[in-house]
Design a protein around this motif. Sequence first.
Motif, mmCIF file in Angstrom:
data_model
loop_
_atom_site.group_PDB
_atom_site.id
_atom_site.type_symbol
_atom_site.label_atom_id
_atom_site.label_comp_id
_atom_site.label_asym_id
_atom_site.label_seq_id
_atom_site.Cartn_x
_atom_site.Cartn_y
_atom_site.Cartn_z
ATOM 1 N N GLN A 52 0.819 -1.208 0.000
ATOM 2 C CA GLN A 52 0.000 0.000 0.000
ATOM 3 C C GLN A 52 0.852 1.256 0.000
ATOM 4 O O GLN A 52 0.467 2.282 -0.567
ATOM 5 N N ARG A 53 2.036 1.200 0.608
ATOM 6 C CA ARG A 53 2.946 2.357 0.553
ATOM 7 C C ARG A 53 3.364 2.636 -0.887
ATOM 8 O O ARG A 53 3.513 3.799 -1.285
ATOM 9 N N TYR A 54 3.559 1.584 -1.674
ATOM 10 C CA TYR A 54 3.875 1.783 -3.095
ATOM 11 C C TYR A 54 2.695 2.426 -3.823
ATOM 12 O O TYR A 54 2.884 3.250 -4.722
ATOM 13 N N ASN A 55 1.470 2.053 -3.433
ATOM 14 C CA ASN A 55 0.290 2.691 -4.031
ATOM 15 C C ASN A 55 0.259 4.179 -3.724
ATOM 16 O O ASN A 55 -0.105 4.998 -4.570
ATOM 17 N N VAL A 56 0.626 4.545 -2.497
ATOM 18 C CA VAL A 56 0.677 5.963 -2.119
ATOM 19 C C VAL A 56 1.726 6.690 -2.953
ATOM 20 O O VAL A 56 1.475 7.786 -3.472
ATOM 21 N N ALA A 122 -4.255 11.007 -4.066
ATOM 22 C CA ALA A 122 -3.135 10.626 -3.195
ATOM 23 C C ALA A 122 -3.579 10.602 -1.738
ATOM 24 O O ALA A 122 -3.157 9.731 -0.962
ATOM 25 N N LEU A 123 -4.425 11.546 -1.352
ATOM 26 C CA LEU A 123 -4.953 11.544 0.012
ATOM 27 C C LEU A 123 -5.789 10.294 0.284
ATOM 28 O O LEU A 123 -5.704 9.697 1.364
ATOM 29 N N VAL A 124 -6.606 9.906 -0.693
ATOM 30 C CA VAL A 124 -7.396 8.685 -0.543
ATOM 31 C C VAL A 124 -6.477 7.482 -0.301
ATOM 32 O O VAL A 124 -6.730 6.655 0.576
ATOM 33 N N GLU A 125 -5.396 7.399 -1.070
ATOM 34 C CA GLU A 125 -4.460 6.282 -0.904
ATOM 35 C C GLU A 125 -3.765 6.343 0.459
ATOM 36 O O GLU A 125 -3.530 5.301 1.091
#
Length: 428
Positions: A52-56, A122-125
């Motif tokens: 999930q950090r990569y998604n952010v 980006a905030l959603v992620e």
Amino acid sequence: MQRSVFVLMAALLLSLLTRPAAAAPLAGDTVRLSLSDAEQRFVQYNLNLLAQRYNVSAAEAQILQAKLWDNPTISLEQNAYNQLTHKTLDVTRTGNTAVQVQQLFALAGRRKAAASVAQQNALVEQFTLQDLLRTLRYQLRSTFYDLYFKQQSVGVYDKEVASFQRTVSLYQGQYDKGNIALKEVIRLKAFLFQLRNERQALLNDIASEQAELRTLMRDTTGAYYLPQADQNRLKALSLTGRTEAQLIDSAQVNRADLKARQAAVQQQTQNLRLQRALATPDLAVGYVYDRAGNYIQNYNALTLGVAVPIFNRNQGNIRTAQNQMEVSKAQLGQQQLQVQNDVQEAWRLARQNDQLYQGTDRETSDFDRLMKGIDESYAKRNLTVVEFLDFYESYKNNLVQLNNLRANRVRAFEQLNYAVGRPVFNAE
């Protein structure tokens, strides 16, 4: 004949009942683990969090992409064949070369609107990452305390199995001497067999939770963990000083899943703004140089181009964005209701478990003294085997159920922390 069959079956049962208990993990594989150490390893190494950090990071890269200008377009025109000089690709002064440069300019704040959409995404992620962290941390802490109390119960079984093994050995010797009946020894060994089966079932549950704990911490060593907890701090957990309404308000502020829904509403609002900006056509500004192909030599000109919005004014996308914004608002309202219900249910569960815990006699020393007297009374034949086993069963059930009550209470407080979105009640 019937007596022979009975003796044979009794011998088979005795051989099964006197098998040694399952071996405990090797000392070298056993690791004492505090909750803070478990959480530190979990935050650093958990693969779901890493993904999930990569998604952010990917979403943040889209903010940069949205702010970039369109690339300029450069075109070159060269005559293929000069009929006057009979030259192919004549690049001399007798041939013709034309150069055109064009740059697209976004109007109506399109690039700014696109950047705003990317920022909200980006905030959603980021909030999705925080919510994943909240969920997995609850799973980690619940597993940690479940393991702790189940291992406490295994300790009860270990103590009782060892004690009862000595009793069975003693009465086996008495049977061999002909002092007691075979049925009494069989009853004792059957109870010992029951204790070992219950202990093994508990060990099976512990093995499953050990695997879950190692997965959460990304541990590949196969270590057997012994969770360590402060009993005094666990006992001190209390709802005193906090109300259900306060926790609901706190959850409305702290819950990451709710923040993600709020960011999604802002994202759809910015997307509507972007779609309206896209209805305004972009402006194309260019420069043209033509050496010999125009009405004068070395022709220079400025070009302006814009699409005329007669047919396509982005009507469909604008309407879609409006509907998506309403959908996100409805989902936000649903999530706010869900948060409120989660806290209310977790509050009731924590209060019920805490009241049951506070109203229960948790002192076990009286039971320990009583069981010593029970052993002596049975040895003196003041108790029947049925009464003796009934006392042992009650003793074991009391301790195991007390550990279950403690585990349920701590789990209820952890569920309340999970519902609120932050560690309001912490025993670490």
